[in-house]
Scaffold this motif. Structure first.
Motif, PDB file in Angstrom:
ATOM      1  N   ILE A   1      43.545  31.698  35.253  1.00  0.00           N
ATOM      2  CA  ILE A   1      42.606  30.901  34.461  1.00  0.00           C
ATOM      3  C   ILE A   1      43.272  29.707  33.769  1.00  0.00           C
ATOM      4  N   PRO A   2      44.443  29.847  33.124  1.00  0.00           N
ATOM      5  CA  PRO A   2      45.011  28.670  32.451  1.00  0.00           C
ATOM      6  C   PRO A   2      45.204  27.478  33.380  1.00  0.00           C
ATOM      7  N   ASP A   3      45.717  27.717  34.580  1.00  0.00           N
ATOM      8  CA  ASP A   3      45.913  26.607  35.513  1.00  0.00           C
ATOM      9  C   ASP A   3      44.590  25.991  35.936  1.00  0.00           C
ATOM     10  N   VAL A   4      43.568  26.831  36.112  1.00  0.00           N
ATOM     11  CA  VAL A   4      42.248  26.312  36.503  1.00  0.00           C
ATOM     12  C   VAL A   4      41.651  25.483  35.370  1.00  0.00           C
ATOM     13  N   LEU A   5      41.787  25.957  34.141  1.00  0.00           N
ATOM     14  CA  LEU A   5      41.298  25.195  32.987  1.00  0.00           C
ATOM     15  C   LEU A   5      42.001  23.850  32.890  1.00  0.00           C
TER      16      LEU A   5
ATOM     17  N   PHE B   1      33.571  27.220  42.003  1.00  0.00           N
ATOM     18  CA  PHE B   1      34.341  28.414  41.706  1.00  0.00           C
ATOM     19  C   PHE B   1      33.713  29.597  42.444  1.00  0.00           C
ATOM     20  N   PRO B   2      34.105  29.839  43.704  1.00  0.00           N
ATOM     21  CA  PRO B   2      33.455  30.866  44.520  1.00  0.00           C
ATOM     22  C   PRO B   2      33.598  32.280  43.974  1.00  0.00           C
ATOM     23  N   ASP B   3      34.572  32.514  43.097  1.00  0.00           N
ATOM     24  CA  ASP B   3      34.722  33.839  42.507  1.00  0.00           C
ATOM     25  C   ASP B   3      33.634  34.142  41.480  1.00  0.00           C
ATOM     26  N   PHE B   4      32.858  33.125  41.107  1.00  0.00           N
ATOM     27  CA  PHE B   4      31.801  33.298  40.106  1.00  0.00           C
ATOM     28  C   PHE B   4      30.463  32.836  40.685  1.00  0.00           C
ATOM     29  N   PRO B   5      29.934  33.550  41.694  1.00  0.00           N
ATOM     30  CA  PRO B   5      28.730  33.069  42.389  1.00  0.00           C
ATOM     31  C   PRO B   5      27.454  33.132  41.570  1.00  0.00           C
ATOM     32  N   ARG B   6      27.452  33.869  40.453  1.00  0.00           N
ATOM     33  CA  ARG B   6      26.222  33.984  39.657  1.00  0.00           C
ATOM     34  C   ARG B   6      26.157  32.962  38.523  1.00  0.00           C
TER      35      ARG B   6
ATOM     36  N   ILE C   1      33.685  39.051  32.970  1.00  0.00           N
ATOM     37  CA  ILE C   1      34.863  38.881  32.127  1.00  0.00           C
ATOM     38  C   ILE C   1      35.416  40.259  31.764  1.00  0.00           C
ATOM     39  N   THR C   2      36.720  40.415  31.776  1.00  0.00           N
ATOM     40  CA  THR C   2      37.292  41.693  31.359  1.00  0.00           C
ATOM     41  C   THR C   2      36.966  41.910  29.882  1.00  0.00           C
ATOM     42  N   ALA C   3      36.511  43.101  29.570  1.00  0.00           N
ATOM     43  CA  ALA C   3      36.022  43.371  28.216  1.00  0.00           C
ATOM     44  C   ALA C   3      37.101  43.143  27.167  1.00  0.00           C
ATOM     45  N   VAL C   4      38.354  43.469  27.491  1.00  0.00           N
ATOM     46  CA  VAL C   4      39.418  43.336  26.506  1.00  0.00           C
ATOM     47  C   VAL C   4      39.629  41.883  26.100  1.00  0.00           C
ATOM     48  N   THR C   5      39.247  40.932  26.960  1.00  0.00           N
ATOM     49  CA  THR C   5      39.407  39.512  26.634  1.00  0.00           C
ATOM     50  C   THR C   5      38.553  39.128  25.430  1.00  0.00           C
TER      51      THR C   5
END
Length: 304
Positions: free
Chosen positions: A173-177, A95-100, A41-45
């Protein structure tokens, strides 16, 4: 599920060098905290309204990377009376962008928990990292046909036409949520049991709607024989102890989220009860101390 079965070392291909489950009791209630993995996650989020210098200083003080950090995902299995309750379900594997992340189905099996033994699911809210596990084979196709899914009515209503106007999320992310929540409601609508404010799903297992993070965001409070623990979902993130006024980009009502966070942490600091939350470092079992205008997370000692 018992402490004997949940805490034993499982041999074979599911062995992991890093622990991914932790068993504890709250009076007569058995609890197993399971790591679903981590999300970058981007830290600023994590602090969208913080001054950049203040956030950078906090990240440095916590030995966290300045740009992108790993966001833990914790899920819980609770056994009370005749009920075996899954609290949230992690991200899932679509969600292949989050493999862990998305490890729940594998780790339930490693812990000796048959998904068919789960009688109830409690969802703190309908963000994808809390419901995704229920949408993939390995879990969805192994659940019992009479499974009951508990959710605040305000949450189900919100996702019929969600409002992202106050969030600060990276695209897409909003569209995915939005898409994931719609898929979940389509699949599980017939199994939903909604509640307005509070609902006791099993002896000593109380669901309470807090709102804030999402309109129907809820926490789960366990109480038995003088002991208590709250699973706080996304009511508190790691920066929220030192800086409870910092707002998370995923909060749909940041001002209300701040009020909920301060009120919850204040209650836990006053009572001394234990806390578990979705995005605190695994296993996230801790206590809360009030310090000046903020709070301090005090991790509990692992009980071997």
């Amino acid at each position: 599920m018992s402490l004997d079965t949940t805490s034993r070392l499982v041999t074979g291909s599911t062995d992991e060098l890093v622990p991914s489950r932790y068993a504890l009791t709250v009076g007569d209630i058995q609890v197993l905290v399971i790591s679903d993995g981590v999300l970058p996650i981007t830290a600023v989020t994590m602090a969208t309204n913080a001054e950049p210098g203040d956030l950078s200083a906090w990240l440095e003080d916590m030995y966290l990377p300045p740009e992108v950090t790993d966001w833990p995902l914790n899920v819980a299995v609770v056994r009370s009376g005749s009920k075996t309750i899954l609290v949230d379900s992690g991200l899932g594997t679509e969600f292949p962008d989050f493999p862990r992340a998305g490890q729940l189905a594998t780790r339930l099996v490693a812990a000796g928990i048959d998904p068919a033994s789960v009688t109830d699911v409690v969802l703190t809210h309908l963000h994808m990292d809390h419901i995704g596990g229920l949408l993939v084979d390995g879990l969805r196709n192994r659940l019992r046909p009479d499974l009951v899914v508990h959710l605040a009515a305000a949450e189900a209503e919100f996702w019929e036409a969600p409002d992202f106007s106050l969030t600060v999320m990276p695209e897409p992310i909003p569209d995915v949520l939005r898409r994931t929540a719609a898929q979940f409601l389509d699949v599980y609508r017939g199994r939903l049991r909604t509640f307005e404010t509070e609902y006791e799903v099993a002896p000593g297992v109380l669901l309470r709607r807090t709102g804030g993070h999402t309109p129907g965001h809820s926490v789960v409070r366990l109480e038995s024989r003088g002991e208590a623990l709250t699973f706080a979902g996304d009511a508190v993130f790691q920066p929220g102890f030192d800086n409870p006024e910092w707002q998370n980009g995923f909060e749909h009502d940041p001002e209300e989220s701040t009020r909920v966070r301060i009120r919850l942490l204040g209650e836990l600091a006053a009572s001394g009860e234990a806390l578990v939350a979705t995005h605190l470092p695994f296993p996230s079992v801790c206590h809360v101390r009030a310090v000046g205008n903020g709070f301090r997370m005090v991790p509990t000692t692992w009980d071997y």
